[in-house]
Design an enzyme around this catalytic site. Structure first.
Site, short mmCIF file in Angstrom:
data_model
loop_
_atom_site.label_atom_id
_atom_site.label_comp_id
_atom_site.label_asym_id
_atom_site.label_seq_id
_atom_site.Cartn_x
_atom_site.Cartn_y
_atom_site.Cartn_z
N LYS A 43 41.41 40.87 42.94
CA LYS A 43 40.62 41.61 43.90
C LYS A 43 39.21 41.04 44.04
O LYS A 43 38.50 41.30 44.99
CB LYS A 43 40.47 43.07 43.43
N ILE A 101 34.98 34.10 40.35
CA ILE A 101 34.33 33.50 39.18
C ILE A 101 35.29 32.57 38.46
O ILE A 101 36.49 32.86 38.38
CB ILE A 101 33.81 34.61 38.24
N VAL A 102 34.77 31.46 37.97
CA VAL A 102 35.57 30.54 37.17
C VAL A 102 35.05 30.62 35.74
O VAL A 102 33.88 30.35 35.49
CB VAL A 102 35.49 29.10 37.70
N ASP A 103 35.94 31.02 34.86
CA ASP A 103 35.57 31.20 33.46
C ASP A 103 36.18 30.02 32.68
O ASP A 103 35.57 28.95 32.61
CB ASP A 103 36.08 32.57 33.01
N GLY A 105 38.80 28.43 33.66
CA GLY A 105 39.35 27.53 34.68
C GLY A 105 40.86 27.60 34.82
O GLY A 105 41.43 27.02 35.75
P1 IMP Z 1 39.66 32.04 34.00
O1 IMP Z 1 41.12 31.85 34.26
O2 IMP Z 1 39.35 32.11 32.53
O3 IMP Z 1 38.79 31.03 34.71
O4 IMP Z 1 39.32 33.48 34.48
C1 IMP Z 1 39.01 33.77 35.75
C2 IMP Z 1 39.21 35.25 36.03
O5 IMP Z 1 38.79 36.11 34.96
C3 IMP Z 1 38.35 35.57 37.20
O6 IMP Z 1 39.03 35.38 38.41
C4 IMP Z 1 37.99 37.02 36.95
O7 IMP Z 1 39.00 37.84 37.50
C5 IMP Z 1 37.99 37.16 35.45
N1 IMP Z 1 36.63 37.05 34.90
C6 IMP Z 1 36.16 36.08 34.09
N2 IMP Z 1 34.88 36.29 33.73
C7 IMP Z 1 34.51 37.43 34.35
C8 IMP Z 1 33.26 38.19 34.38
O8 IMP Z 1 32.23 37.85 33.78
N3 IMP Z 1 33.28 39.32 35.13
C9 IMP Z 1 34.38 39.75 35.81
N4 IMP Z 1 35.54 39.08 35.82
C10 IMP Z 1 35.62 37.92 35.10
MG MG Z 2 39.42 36.61 39.83
#
Ligand code: IMP
Ligand code: MG
Length: 178
Positions: A43, A101-103, A105
């Site tokens: 979302k 957001i990319v955390d 990745g």
């Molecule tokens: P990744 O796969 O670790 O890059 O995670 C990405 C997903 O985790 C994002 O699309 C968000 O839905 C969620 N996410 C990661 N960090 C945050 C944050 O600081 N706030 C809210 N959602 C986050």
């Molecule tokens: Mg997301």
């Protein structure tokens, strides 16, 4: 209910001016490409996608995709599950994935693979925020709003346990341990 108002990390004015810059850059880059499809990741991307798409000056269509990470914690497990695929036929089209957001990745990397399996003409990525220090996989963000540190952020689409998505700015809920 969490009544506290998160501390501002990126102001509404800073978000809006950066989104306008990105919209202009994307419009210029795709000026000669037909069939640009913006694929918003539900979302979290709904506000970024709405503002970005409205400020662009080239033809574009909108699709949505939904994914979730396995597990409920705020630490990504790296396993991504497809909850809802795009509805339209995107084969042969130029796709811009729009993420909040990319955390680590992992999610973006999975989505790029998904789009390729739809046999699209090209895939690029836009994300409003990236936690640069947390990258676990090598994934390119072609259009990036802001780099931030390792903190949990909310607002402008982003949530913490479904709260605070509708804030017009990005705020910090809590610093995270690495
Ligand atoms: P990744 O796969 O670790 O890059 O995670 C990405 C997903 O985790 C994002 O699309 C968000 O839905 C969620 N996410 C990661 N960090 C945050 C944050 O600081 N706030 C809210 N959602 C986050
Ligand atoms: Mg997301």
């Amino acid at each position: 209910m969490n009544e506290n108002i998160p501390e501002v990390l990126i102001s509404e004015a800073d978000i809006q001016s950066r989104v306008l810059q990105l919209a202009e850059q994307i419009s210029a880059d795709y000026a000669h490409a037909d069939d640009l499809v913006m694929v918003g990741v539900l979302k979290g991307s709904f506000m970024f996608l709405a503002d970005l798409a409205r400020r662009m000056s080239i033809p574009r269509t909108i699709e949505f995709i939904a994914v979730s990470s396995y597990g409920d914690s705020d630490a990504s497990t790296g396993a991504v599950r497809l909850v809802m695929d795009v509805r339209g036929n995107i084969a042969g089209k130029h796709v811009l994935i729009v993420e909040d957001i990319v955390d680590t990745g992992h999610t973006l990397k999975y989505l790029i693979g998904m789009m390729k399996s739809h046999r699209v003409a090209s895939v690029r990525t836009a994300a409003l925020v990236r936690k640069a220090d947390k990258a676990e996989v090598d994934v390119t963000v072609d259009y990036l709003g802001f780099d931030i540190g390792n903190e949990w952020v909310v607002g402008y689409g982003l949530d913490y346990a479904e709260q605070n998505r509708t804030l017009p700015y990005i705020g910090v809920v809590k610093p995270l341990d690495t």
